[in-house]
Motif scaffolding. Structure first.
Motif, PDB file in Angstrom:
ATOM      1  N   ALA A  63       6.842   1.943  -2.503  1.00  0.00           N
ATOM      2  CA  ALA A  63       7.116   2.846  -3.496  1.00  0.00           C
ATOM      3  C   ALA A  63       5.940   4.437  -3.475  1.00  0.00           C
ATOM      4  CB  ALA A  63       8.413   2.971  -4.054  1.00  0.00           C
ATOM      5  N   PRO A  64       5.712   5.497  -2.462  1.00  0.00           N
ATOM      6  CA  PRO A  64       5.263   5.574  -4.100  1.00  0.00           C
ATOM      7  C   PRO A  64       5.725   6.478  -5.527  1.00  0.00           C
ATOM      8  CG  PRO A  64       5.598   6.725  -1.899  1.00  0.00           C
ATOM      9  CD  PRO A  64       6.221   5.608  -2.475  1.00  0.00           C
ATOM     10  N   SER A  65       4.772   6.856  -6.607  1.00  0.00           N
ATOM     11  CA  SER A  65       5.155   6.760  -7.909  1.00  0.00           C
ATOM     12  C   SER A  65       4.965   8.005  -7.962  1.00  0.00           C
ATOM     13  CB  SER A  65       4.644   5.740  -9.213  1.00  0.00           C
ATOM     14  OG  SER A  65       3.501   5.172  -8.704  1.00  0.00           O
ATOM     15  N   ARG A  66       3.485   8.753  -7.686  1.00  0.00           N
ATOM     16  CA  ARG A  66       2.793   9.783  -8.408  1.00  0.00           C
ATOM     17  C   ARG A  66       3.223  10.789  -7.315  1.00  0.00           C
ATOM     18  NH1 ARG A  66      -0.087   8.901 -12.984  1.00  0.00           N
ATOM     19  NH2 ARG A  66      -1.135  11.303 -11.879  1.00  0.00           N
ATOM     20  N   ILE A  67       4.392  11.009  -7.346  1.00  0.00           N
ATOM     21  CA  ILE A  67       4.854  12.089  -6.024  1.00  0.00           C
ATOM     22  C   ILE A  67       4.338  13.738  -6.768  1.00  0.00           C
ATOM     23  CG2 ILE A  67       6.636  13.446  -4.787  1.00  0.00           C
ATOM     24  CD1 ILE A  67       7.922  10.157  -6.167  1.00  0.00           C
ATOM     25  N   VAL A  68       3.700  14.630  -5.138  1.00  0.00           N
ATOM     26  CA  VAL A  68       3.787  16.637  -5.887  1.00  0.00           C
ATOM     27  C   VAL A  68       4.312  16.663  -4.743  1.00  0.00           C
ATOM     28  CG1 VAL A  68       1.920  18.408  -5.741  1.00  0.00           C
ATOM     29  CG2 VAL A  68       1.164  15.889  -6.854  1.00  0.00           C
ATOM     30  N   ALA A  69       5.364  17.578  -5.502  1.00  0.00           N
ATOM     31  CA  ALA A  69       5.964  18.204  -4.102  1.00  0.00           C
ATOM     32  C   ALA A  69       6.321  19.717  -5.042  1.00  0.00           C
ATOM     33  CB  ALA A  69       7.697  17.714  -5.519  1.00  0.00           C
ATOM     34  N   ALA A  71       8.682  -4.347  -3.475  1.00  0.00           N
ATOM     35  CA  ALA A  71       7.387  -4.221  -3.334  1.00  0.00           C
ATOM     36  C   ALA A  71       6.758  -4.523  -2.072  1.00  0.00           C
ATOM     37  CB  ALA A  71       6.923  -5.561  -4.672  1.00  0.00           C
ATOM     38  N   GLN A  72       7.317  -4.679  -0.285  1.00  0.00           N
ATOM     39  CA  GLN A  72       6.846  -4.960  -0.327  1.00  0.00           C
ATOM     40  C   GLN A  72       6.753  -4.527   1.086  1.00  0.00           C
ATOM     41  OE1 GLN A  72      11.745  -5.324  -1.066  1.00  0.00           O
ATOM     42  NE2 GLN A  72      11.310  -7.224   0.462  1.00  0.00           N
ATOM     43  N   GLY A  73       6.651  -3.199   0.958  1.00  0.00           N
ATOM     44  CA  GLY A  73       6.215  -1.893   1.660  1.00  0.00           C
ATOM     45  C   GLY A  73       7.166  -0.498   1.829  1.00  0.00           C
ATOM     46  N   TRP A  74       6.750   0.252   1.400  1.00  0.00           N
ATOM     47  CA  TRP A  74       8.007   1.701   1.760  1.00  0.00           C
ATOM     48  C   TRP A  74       7.265   2.149   3.192  1.00  0.00           C
ATOM     49  CZ3 TRP A  74       6.252   6.713   1.738  1.00  0.00           C
ATOM     50  CH2 TRP A  74       7.709   7.605   1.790  1.00  0.00           C
ATOM     51  N   THR A  75       8.344   2.802   3.819  1.00  0.00           N
ATOM     52  CA  THR A  75       8.756   3.539   4.379  1.00  0.00           C
ATOM     53  C   THR A  75       9.607   4.548   4.874  1.00  0.00           C
ATOM     54  OG1 THR A  75      10.461   2.646   6.231  1.00  0.00           O
ATOM     55  CG2 THR A  75       7.684   1.705   6.480  1.00  0.00           C
ATOM     56  N   PHE A  76       9.220   6.174   5.995  1.00  0.00           N
ATOM     57  CA  PHE A  76      10.484   7.003   5.352  1.00  0.00           C
ATOM     58  C   PHE A  76       9.434   7.814   6.283  1.00  0.00           C
ATOM     59  CE2 PHE A  76      11.053  11.367   3.687  1.00  0.00           C
ATOM     60  CZ  PHE A  76      13.110  11.312   4.023  1.00  0.00           C
ATOM     61  N   THR A  77      10.845   8.446   7.465  1.00  0.00           N
ATOM     62  CA  THR A  77      10.287   9.151   8.529  1.00  0.00           C
ATOM     63  C   THR A  77      11.172  10.571   8.192  1.00  0.00           C
ATOM     64  OG1 THR A  77      11.121   7.236   9.688  1.00  0.00           O
ATOM     65  CG2 THR A  77      11.289   9.229  10.774  1.00  0.00           C
ATOM     66  N   ASP A  78      10.283  11.797   8.240  1.00  0.00           N
ATOM     67  CA  ASP A  78      10.231  12.639   7.590  1.00  0.00           C
ATOM     68  C   ASP A  78      10.730  13.195   8.815  1.00  0.00           C
ATOM     69  OD1 ASP A  78       8.012  13.837   8.786  1.00  0.00           O
ATOM     70  OD2 ASP A  78       6.790  14.590   7.701  1.00  0.00           O
TER      71      ASP A  78
END
Length: 340
Positions: free
Chosen positions: A68-74, A50-57
Protein backbone atom coordinates in the motif's frame (compact mmCIF):
# COMPACT_ATOMS: atom_id res chain seq x y z
CA UNK A 1 -15.68 25.87 -10.12
CA UNK A 2 -15.50 28.56 -12.38
CA UNK A 3 -17.04 29.84 -15.40
CA UNK A 4 -15.58 32.49 -17.42
CA UNK A 5 -14.53 33.56 -14.05
CA UNK A 6 -15.30 30.65 -11.87
CA UNK A 7 -12.75 27.98 -12.55
CA UNK A 8 -9.91 29.56 -10.93
CA UNK A 9 -10.82 27.14 -8.27
CA UNK A 10 -12.73 24.35 -9.73
CA UNK A 11 -16.45 24.97 -9.36
CA UNK A 12 -17.58 25.40 -12.92
CA UNK A 13 -15.03 23.44 -14.84
CA UNK A 14 -16.19 21.51 -17.85
CA UNK A 15 -14.96 19.48 -20.72
CA UNK A 16 -15.62 21.71 -23.67
CA UNK A 17 -15.69 24.76 -21.46
CA UNK A 18 -12.52 23.88 -19.65
CA UNK A 19 -10.65 26.94 -20.83
CA UNK A 20 -13.29 29.25 -19.48
CA UNK A 21 -13.85 27.20 -16.41
CA UNK A 22 -10.20 26.98 -15.71
CA UNK A 23 -10.03 30.69 -15.79
CA UNK A 24 -11.76 30.46 -12.45
CA UNK A 25 -9.87 27.54 -11.30
CA UNK A 26 -6.76 29.55 -11.48
CA UNK A 27 -8.11 32.35 -9.41
CA UNK A 28 -7.62 32.40 -5.73
CA UNK A 29 -4.47 32.37 -3.78
CA UNK A 30 -0.93 33.49 -3.93
CA UNK A 31 1.76 31.82 -5.90
CA UNK A 32 2.67 28.49 -4.43
CA UNK A 33 3.51 28.59 -0.81
CA UNK A 34 5.86 25.70 -0.60
CA UNK A 35 7.42 26.70 2.68
CA UNK A 36 9.88 24.49 4.45
CA UNK A 37 11.40 21.26 3.44
CA UNK A 38 9.47 18.17 2.52
CA UNK A 39 8.30 16.03 5.41
CA UNK A 40 10.77 13.30 6.13
CA UNK A 41 8.25 10.60 6.85
CA UNK A 42 4.99 10.11 5.13
CA UNK A 43 2.84 8.86 7.96
CA UNK A 44 -0.46 8.64 6.19
CA UNK A 45 -2.63 5.99 7.61
CA UNK A 46 -1.29 2.61 8.52
CA UNK A 47 0.40 1.12 5.49
CA UNK A 48 -1.90 -1.79 4.58
CA UNK A 49 -1.11 -5.38 3.84
CA UNK A 50 2.23 -6.30 2.43
CA UNK A 51 0.96 -8.81 -0.14
CA UNK A 52 0.36 -6.25 -2.80
CA UNK A 53 -2.01 -3.35 -3.27
CA UNK A 54 -4.46 -2.61 -6.09
CA UNK A 55 -7.01 0.09 -6.67
CA UNK A 56 -9.15 0.74 -9.75
CA UNK A 57 -9.81 4.45 -10.21
CA UNK A 58 -12.58 6.22 -12.10
CA UNK A 59 -10.66 6.14 -15.36
CA UNK A 60 -10.96 2.36 -15.17
CA UNK A 61 -7.23 2.31 -14.51
CA UNK A 62 -5.99 -0.43 -12.17
CA UNK A 63 -3.13 0.85 -10.03
CA UNK A 64 -0.89 -1.85 -8.57
CA UNK A 65 1.94 -1.64 -6.04
CA UNK A 66 3.93 -4.26 -4.10
CA UNK A 67 2.48 -2.72 -0.92
CA UNK A 68 0.00 0.00 0.00
CA UNK A 69 1.38 3.46 -0.91
CA UNK A 70 2.49 5.52 2.06
CA UNK A 71 4.00 8.61 0.39
CA UNK A 72 0.92 10.16 -1.15
CA UNK A 73 0.66 13.50 -2.95
CA UNK A 74 -2.87 14.84 -3.48
CA UNK A 75 -4.73 17.73 -5.06
CA UNK A 76 -6.19 19.79 -2.21
CA UNK A 77 -9.77 18.55 -2.66
CA UNK A 78 -8.59 14.94 -2.68
CA UNK A 79 -6.27 15.62 0.25
CA UNK A 80 -9.13 17.09 2.29
CA UNK A 81 -11.29 14.02 1.67
CA UNK A 82 -8.51 11.53 2.42
CA UNK A 83 -7.41 13.40 5.54
CA UNK A 84 -10.86 13.02 7.11
CA UNK A 85 -10.66 9.26 6.55
CA UNK A 86 -7.28 9.10 8.27
CA UNK A 87 -4.85 9.24 5.32
CA UNK A 88 -1.99 11.73 5.72
CA UNK A 89 -0.51 12.94 2.40
CA UNK A 90 3.07 14.17 2.34
CA UNK A 91 2.25 17.01 -0.07
CA UNK A 92 -0.64 18.87 -1.70
CA UNK A 93 -1.12 20.91 -4.85
CA UNK A 94 -3.85 23.35 -5.82
CA UNK A 95 -5.23 26.28 -3.77
CA UNK A 96 -4.30 25.73 -0.14
CA UNK A 97 -3.23 29.19 1.07
CA UNK A 98 -5.01 32.52 0.66
CA UNK A 99 -3.28 35.79 -0.12
CA UNK A 100 -3.01 36.67 3.56
CA UNK A 101 -1.27 33.36 4.26
CA UNK A 102 -4.27 31.79 5.97
CA UNK A 103 -5.59 28.39 5.05
CA UNK A 104 -7.83 28.07 1.99
CA UNK A 105 -11.19 26.56 3.10
CA UNK A 106 -11.13 23.95 0.35
CA UNK A 107 -8.14 22.18 1.93
CA UNK A 108 -10.43 21.18 4.79
CA UNK A 109 -8.82 19.74 7.91
CA UNK A 110 -5.41 19.18 6.34
CA UNK A 111 -2.65 20.45 8.62
CA UNK A 112 -0.53 22.55 6.28
CA UNK A 113 2.35 22.48 8.74
CA UNK A 114 2.64 18.76 8.09
CA UNK A 115 2.52 18.72 4.28
CA UNK A 116 4.63 20.16 1.49
CA UNK A 117 2.99 22.63 -0.91
CA UNK A 118 3.82 21.98 -4.57
CA UNK A 119 1.68 24.71 -6.12
CA UNK A 120 -1.06 27.07 -5.07
CA UNK A 121 -2.58 28.36 -8.31
CA UNK A 122 -3.66 26.99 -11.66
CA UNK A 123 -0.89 25.58 -13.87
CA UNK A 124 1.63 25.63 -11.03
CA UNK A 125 3.21 22.35 -9.91
CA UNK A 126 6.79 22.09 -8.71
CA UNK A 127 7.94 18.95 -10.49
CA UNK A 128 11.43 19.03 -8.96
CA UNK A 129 10.04 19.05 -5.43
CA UNK A 130 7.57 16.34 -6.40
CA UNK A 131 10.39 14.08 -7.59
CA UNK A 132 12.42 14.81 -4.45
CA UNK A 133 9.52 13.63 -2.28
CA UNK A 134 9.80 10.15 -3.82
CA UNK A 135 6.01 9.71 -3.89
CA UNK A 136 4.43 6.36 -4.55
CA UNK A 137 0.93 7.65 -5.45
CA UNK A 138 -0.69 10.87 -6.70
CA UNK A 139 -4.44 11.35 -6.16
CA UNK A 140 -6.68 13.96 -7.77
CA UNK A 141 -10.32 14.55 -8.52
CA UNK A 142 -11.54 14.84 -12.11
CA UNK A 143 -14.19 17.09 -13.65
CA UNK A 144 -13.39 15.69 -17.08
CA UNK A 145 -12.72 11.98 -17.28
CA UNK A 146 -9.02 11.34 -17.79
CA UNK A 147 -7.96 14.85 -16.75
CA UNK A 148 -6.53 15.07 -13.25
CA UNK A 149 -7.55 18.37 -11.69
CA UNK A 150 -4.67 20.82 -11.24
CA UNK A 151 -2.09 18.54 -12.85
CA UNK A 152 -0.61 20.88 -15.52
CA UNK A 153 -0.83 19.63 -19.09
CA UNK A 154 2.71 20.85 -19.77
CA UNK A 155 4.24 18.57 -17.11
CA UNK A 156 1.64 15.80 -16.99
CA UNK A 157 3.81 13.20 -18.74
CA UNK A 158 6.75 13.79 -16.40
CA UNK A 159 4.53 13.72 -13.32
CA UNK A 160 2.93 10.45 -14.36
CA UNK A 161 6.35 8.84 -14.86
CA UNK A 162 7.38 9.57 -11.29
CA UNK A 163 4.60 7.62 -9.56
CA UNK A 164 1.23 5.96 -10.31
CA UNK A 165 -1.80 8.25 -10.31
CA UNK A 166 -5.43 7.74 -9.27
CA UNK A 167 -8.37 9.88 -10.42
CA UNK A 168 -11.75 10.22 -8.68
CA UNK A 169 -14.59 11.46 -10.92
CA UNK A 170 -16.86 14.26 -9.69
CA UNK A 171 -19.04 15.24 -12.65
CA UNK A 172 -22.35 13.46 -13.10
CA UNK A 173 -22.25 11.75 -9.70
CA UNK A 174 -23.83 12.31 -6.32
CA UNK A 175 -21.77 13.32 -3.32
CA UNK A 176 -22.57 9.95 -1.77
CA UNK A 177 -20.92 8.16 -4.70
CA UNK A 178 -17.84 10.39 -4.61
CA UNK A 179 -17.45 10.04 -0.86
CA UNK A 180 -17.83 6.28 -1.22
CA UNK A 181 -15.01 6.15 -3.76
CA UNK A 182 -12.69 8.14 -1.49
CA UNK A 183 -13.67 5.86 1.37
CA UNK A 184 -12.79 2.83 -0.75
CA UNK A 185 -9.38 4.32 -1.56
CA UNK A 186 -8.72 5.30 2.04
CA UNK A 187 -9.57 1.83 3.34
CA UNK A 188 -7.26 0.26 0.78
CA UNK A 189 -4.48 2.51 2.06
CA UNK A 190 -5.02 1.32 5.62
CA UNK A 191 -6.77 4.43 6.96
CA UNK A 192 -7.90 4.27 10.58
CA UNK A 193 -11.41 5.66 9.85
CA UNK A 194 -11.44 7.43 13.21
CA UNK A 195 -14.67 9.42 13.62
CA UNK A 196 -16.06 8.22 10.30
CA UNK A 197 -19.09 6.21 11.60
CA UNK A 198 -20.24 9.15 13.72
CA UNK A 199 -19.81 11.61 10.85
CA UNK A 200 -21.67 9.31 8.48
CA UNK A 201 -24.60 9.15 10.90
CA UNK A 202 -24.66 12.96 11.12
CA UNK A 203 -24.61 13.29 7.34
CA UNK A 204 -27.46 10.80 6.95
CA UNK A 205 -29.55 12.57 9.61
CA UNK A 206 -29.07 15.98 7.98
CA UNK A 207 -29.87 14.51 4.56
CA UNK A 208 -33.20 13.17 5.85
CA UNK A 209 -34.08 16.59 7.23
CA UNK A 210 -33.72 18.19 3.80
CA UNK A 211 -36.94 16.51 2.63
CA UNK A 212 -38.85 18.94 4.85
CA UNK A 213 -37.93 21.82 2.55
CA UNK A 214 -39.13 20.42 -0.76
CA UNK A 215 -41.67 23.25 -1.04
CA UNK A 216 -38.91 25.83 -1.48
CA UNK A 217 -37.61 26.75 -4.93
CA UNK A 218 -33.83 27.12 -4.60
CA UNK A 219 -31.43 28.90 -6.94
CA UNK A 220 -27.71 28.11 -6.66
CA UNK A 221 -25.35 30.64 -8.15
CA UNK A 222 -21.95 32.31 -8.18
CA UNK A 223 -21.24 35.97 -8.79
CA UNK A 224 -18.51 37.69 -10.76
CA UNK A 225 -17.78 41.34 -11.50
CA UNK A 226 -19.73 41.36 -14.76
CA UNK A 227 -21.84 38.21 -14.69
CA UNK A 228 -23.87 35.88 -12.57
CA UNK A 229 -23.60 32.13 -13.07
CA UNK A 230 -26.60 29.89 -12.47
CA UNK A 231 -25.29 26.38 -11.91
CA UNK A 232 -26.63 23.34 -13.73
CA UNK A 233 -27.51 20.82 -10.98
CA UNK A 234 -26.73 17.49 -12.70
CA UNK A 235 -23.05 18.41 -13.05
CA UNK A 236 -22.34 18.88 -9.35
CA UNK A 237 -22.13 16.04 -6.80
CA UNK A 238 -23.31 18.21 -3.92
CA UNK A 239 -26.35 19.49 -5.82
CA UNK A 240 -27.24 16.02 -7.08
CA UNK A 241 -27.20 14.93 -3.45
CA UNK A 242 -29.47 17.81 -2.43
CA UNK A 243 -31.96 17.02 -5.19
CA UNK A 244 -31.90 13.31 -4.38
CA UNK A 245 -32.76 14.32 -0.82
CA UNK A 246 -35.86 16.20 -2.03
CA UNK A 247 -34.80 19.80 -2.63
CA UNK A 248 -36.22 21.67 -5.63
CA UNK A 249 -33.21 23.33 -7.28
CA UNK A 250 -33.56 25.57 -10.33
CA UNK A 251 -32.17 24.05 -13.51
CA UNK A 252 -31.29 26.70 -16.11
CA UNK A 253 -33.25 26.48 -19.35
CA UNK A 254 -30.10 27.06 -21.37
CA UNK A 255 -26.53 26.27 -20.35
CA UNK A 256 -23.20 27.43 -21.71
CA UNK A 257 -20.92 25.17 -23.70
CA UNK A 258 -19.73 22.41 -21.41
CA UNK A 259 -23.02 22.22 -19.53
CA UNK A 260 -21.89 23.42 -16.11
CA UNK A 261 -23.75 26.72 -15.82
CA UNK A 262 -25.66 29.49 -17.55
CA UNK A 263 -24.07 32.93 -17.71
CA UNK A 264 -26.42 35.85 -17.11
CA UNK A 265 -25.72 39.56 -17.06
CA UNK A 266 -26.52 41.14 -13.71
CA UNK A 267 -29.36 43.00 -15.46
CA UNK A 268 -30.93 39.59 -16.07
CA UNK A 269 -30.42 38.28 -12.55
CA UNK A 270 -34.20 37.94 -12.26
CA UNK A 271 -34.37 35.28 -15.00
CA UNK A 272 -35.54 32.62 -12.53
CA UNK A 273 -37.95 32.76 -9.62
CA UNK A 274 -36.70 31.39 -6.33
CA UNK A 275 -37.67 31.40 -2.66
CA UNK A 276 -34.07 30.87 -1.57
CA UNK A 277 -30.74 31.76 -3.16
CA UNK A 278 -27.59 29.85 -2.21
CA UNK A 279 -24.44 31.75 -3.19
CA UNK A 280 -20.94 30.40 -3.81
CA UNK A 281 -18.70 31.28 -0.86
CA UNK A 282 -15.34 30.65 -2.54
CA UNK A 283 -12.83 33.46 -2.48
CA UNK A 284 -13.05 34.22 -6.21
CA UNK A 285 -16.81 34.80 -6.01
CA UNK A 286 -18.50 38.06 -5.05
CA UNK A 287 -19.57 38.47 -1.43
CA UNK A 288 -23.25 39.25 -0.68
CA UNK A 289 -22.50 42.91 0.00
CA UNK A 290 -20.89 43.18 -3.45
CA UNK A 291 -23.80 41.43 -5.18
CA UNK A 292 -26.22 43.73 -3.40
CA UNK A 293 -24.73 46.61 -5.40
CA UNK A 294 -26.26 45.04 -8.52
CA UNK A 295 -29.76 46.64 -8.68
CA UNK A 296 -31.62 43.74 -10.29
CA UNK A 297 -30.13 41.24 -7.87
CA UNK A 298 -30.87 43.43 -4.85
CA UNK A 299 -34.55 43.56 -5.86
CA UNK A 300 -35.00 39.79 -6.06
CA UNK A 301 -37.74 38.58 -3.67
CA UNK A 302 -35.41 36.06 -2.00
CA UNK A 303 -32.79 38.75 -1.42
CA UNK A 304 -35.31 41.26 -0.06
CA UNK A 305 -36.69 38.56 2.25
CA UNK A 306 -33.22 37.85 3.62
CA UNK A 307 -33.28 34.31 2.22
CA UNK A 308 -29.78 34.50 0.77
CA UNK A 309 -27.60 31.81 2.32
CA UNK A 310 -24.03 30.53 1.81
CA UNK A 311 -23.23 27.53 -0.36
CA UNK A 312 -19.96 25.78 0.44
CA UNK A 313 -19.21 24.70 -3.12
CA UNK A 314 -16.04 22.86 -2.15
CA UNK A 315 -16.96 20.92 0.97
CA UNK A 316 -14.55 17.99 1.34
CA UNK A 317 -15.88 14.72 -0.05
CA UNK A 318 -15.92 13.03 3.32
CA UNK A 319 -18.67 12.28 5.80
CA UNK A 320 -17.22 14.94 8.11
CA UNK A 321 -17.19 17.54 5.36
CA UNK A 322 -20.74 16.84 4.25
CA UNK A 323 -22.16 16.51 7.75
CA UNK A 324 -21.02 20.08 8.49
CA UNK A 325 -22.19 21.39 5.10
CA UNK A 326 -25.65 19.81 5.31
CA UNK A 327 -26.23 20.70 8.95
CA UNK A 328 -25.50 24.34 8.15
CA UNK A 329 -27.84 24.24 5.17
CA UNK A 330 -30.65 22.69 7.21
CA UNK A 331 -30.26 25.41 9.85
CA UNK A 332 -30.61 28.11 7.20
CA UNK A 333 -33.54 26.52 5.37
CA UNK A 334 -35.43 26.29 8.66
CA UNK A 335 -35.50 30.11 8.59
CA UNK A 336 -36.85 30.32 5.03
CA UNK A 337 -40.45 30.41 3.77
CA UNK A 338 -42.23 30.25 0.43
CA UNK A 339 -42.56 33.63 -1.23
CA UNK A 340 -45.61 34.97 -3.07
Amino acid sequence: MSGPVLPRRGFLASAAGLAAALTLAACGGEPAATGGSAPAASAPATPGAAQGWTFTDDRGKKVEQPKAPSRIVAQVGAAAALWDFGVRPVAVFGPHKLKDGSKDPQVGNVDLAKVQGLGNVWDEFNVEQYIALQPDLLVSSMYVKGTLWYVPEKSKDTIEQVAPTAGIMLTGRSATQVIGKYEELAKSLGADMQGVPEAKARMEAATKELARFGNLKILMMSGGADAMWVVNPPEYPDIVHLMDAGLDVVKPAKVDEGGFFQTLSWENADEYDADVILYDTRTQSLKPEEMMKKPTFAKLPAVKAGQLYPWNAEAPYSYQGYAAFLEGLVANLKKAKELP
